[in-house]
Design an enzyme around this catalytic site. Structure first.
Site, PDB file in Angstrom:
ATOM      1  N   ASP A   1      -9.743  -4.475  -4.902  1.00 28.46           N
ATOM      2  CA  ASP A   1      -9.091  -3.305  -4.323  1.00 28.46           C
ATOM      3  C   ASP A   1      -9.552  -2.048  -5.056  1.00 28.46           C
ATOM      4  O   ASP A   1      -9.501  -2.005  -6.297  1.00 28.46           O
ATOM      5  CB  ASP A   1      -7.576  -3.480  -4.448  1.00 28.46           C
TER       6      ASP A   1
ATOM      7  N   HIS B   1      -8.238  -4.814  -0.661  1.00 26.78           N
ATOM      8  CA  HIS B   1      -6.996  -4.151  -0.294  1.00 26.78           C
ATOM      9  C   HIS B   1      -6.539  -4.685   1.061  1.00 26.78           C
ATOM     10  O   HIS B   1      -7.315  -4.769   2.006  1.00 26.78           O
ATOM     11  CB  HIS B   1      -7.221  -2.638  -0.214  1.00 26.78           C
TER      12      HIS B   1
ATOM     13  N   SER C   1       0.837  -1.191   0.000  1.00 23.55           N
ATOM     14  CA  SER C   1       0.000   0.000   0.000  1.00 23.55           C
ATOM     15  C   SER C   1       0.882   1.254   0.000  1.00 23.55           C
ATOM     16  O   SER C   1       1.681   1.432  -0.912  1.00 23.55           O
ATOM     17  CB  SER C   1      -0.972  -0.035   1.182  1.00 23.55           C
TER      18      SER C   1
END
Length: 347
Positions: A289, A320, A182
């Site tokens: 995601d 995610h 991320s």
């Protein structure tokens, strides 16, 4: 707490299951912005390093005490024997410098789920993992986190790492990979760019930077002024709702910058020649995601505009950061890592 939700209060005779993850109990939605520009963060359990853990042992080493940065090192337990396919000709393991996620605003290597993730990674790949405690926004907006990433990479390449007992005995620093998840994936990309150009340290040499064999960019946190379809449809996403996504970028970017700034949207803001010298990249992502459109676009940009060698694994099921909480998603990621390192002779 096993995910980014409020933990349920357990009953006296049996623990209650954790609540289902929703937009309402998402940790990112609970970040309170204070009038002075700081934030009040939701409490998340932290765990200490442990040299007696089962899958992988861990210990903390200081990086810059004045900034509060450190590295948490993870070593498989037991270390694979010299005859293992995981070890190189010098009987040592590849080293993965890891940057955690959290939108540049939350979490730490000691956060319970990132600590467990790095333990599992060290054991499953296997490799030596060095997870960075970096400065968080908005108190320290970007590029502060990038500067800390540069310092961590310099530590690994420098004399200090050579004196660390775990790295000296078990880590092959000629096979160093920079990885992030991320926002950490965003950091890994920019760390790779700096390394390809000799790093922030003017004393850095091409020989030192050659140790970075590849970048592992898992669900890199990217954005832009114009929303992609997957972003536009994420208003009620449980893991990264649109409102939280907007909040995180407003807290992380330099004051006055919009989301087409190169820190957020490099594919739009950076010229292709900026990618010169970037090593092999693995870009991984999950279909559900909200950032998946960005990640696929980013991988195409690296390959088509920059001529970077890119391996894309962006069709896994899941949300995610689901690898933090779903063992099957974690194993898919670790399998992609093993394949990428093996193709490079790194595992």
């Amino acid at each position: 707490m096993g995910d980014i939700t409020d933990a349920a209060t357990p009953a006296a005779d049996a623990p209650a299951p954790p609540p289902a993850l929703t937009k309402e109990n998402n940790l990112f939605m609970r970040i309170a912005v204070n009038p002075d520009g700081t934030v009040t963060r939701p409490e998340v359990p932290l765990v200490p390093a442990s040299e007696s853990a089962a899958a992988a042992v861990s210990r903390d080493v200081p990086l810059d005490a004045s900034l509060g940065t450190y590295l948490r090192l993870y070593l498989p337990n037991p270390v694979p024997p010299p005859t293992s396919p995981a070890t190189s000709n010098n009987n040592k393991l590849p080293v993965v410098l890891f940057f955690h996620g959290g939108g540049f605003v939350l979490f730490s290597p000691a956060t319970v789920f990132y600590h467990a993730h790095c333990e599992a990674m060290a054991a499953a790949v296997p490799c030596v993992v060095a997870s960075l405690e970096y400065r968080l926004a908005p108190e320290r907006r970007l590029p502060a986190a990038y500067e800390d990433a540069d310092a961590a990479l310099a530590w690994l390449r420098g004399a200090v790492a050579g004196t660390d007992p775990w790295l000296a005995a078990h880590g092959d620093l000629s096979r160093c990979y920079v990885m992030g998840s991320s926002s950490g994936g965003n950091m890994a990309f920019f760390a790779g760019l700096r390394a390809a150009k000799g790093g922030a340290d003017p004393s850095s040499s091409p020989a030192a930077t050659a140790a970075v064999r590849g970048l592992l960019l898992h669900q890199p946190y990217l954005g832009g002024v114009e929303r992609t379809p997957s972003e536009a449809g994420s208003e009620d996403d449980a893991m990264l709702p649109l409102e939280a996504n907007d909040k995180l970028w407003s807290l992380a970017l330099p004051v006055g910058a919009d989301r087409d700034h190169e820190f957020c949207n490099p594919a739009k803001a950076m010229p292709p020649e900026a990618l010169t010298g970037l090593p092999r990249c693995l870009v991984t992502g999950n279909r559900d995601d909200p950032l998946i459109d960005r990640q696929r676009e980013f991988a195409r940009w690296l390959q088509d505009s920059g001529g970077v060698e890119v391996v894309v694994r962006a069709d896994h099921p899941g949300s995610h950061a689901s690898e933090l909480f779903v063992p099957e998603r974690a194993e898919e990621l670790f399998a992609a890592m093993r394949e990428f390192l093996s193709a490079d002779g790194g595992a």
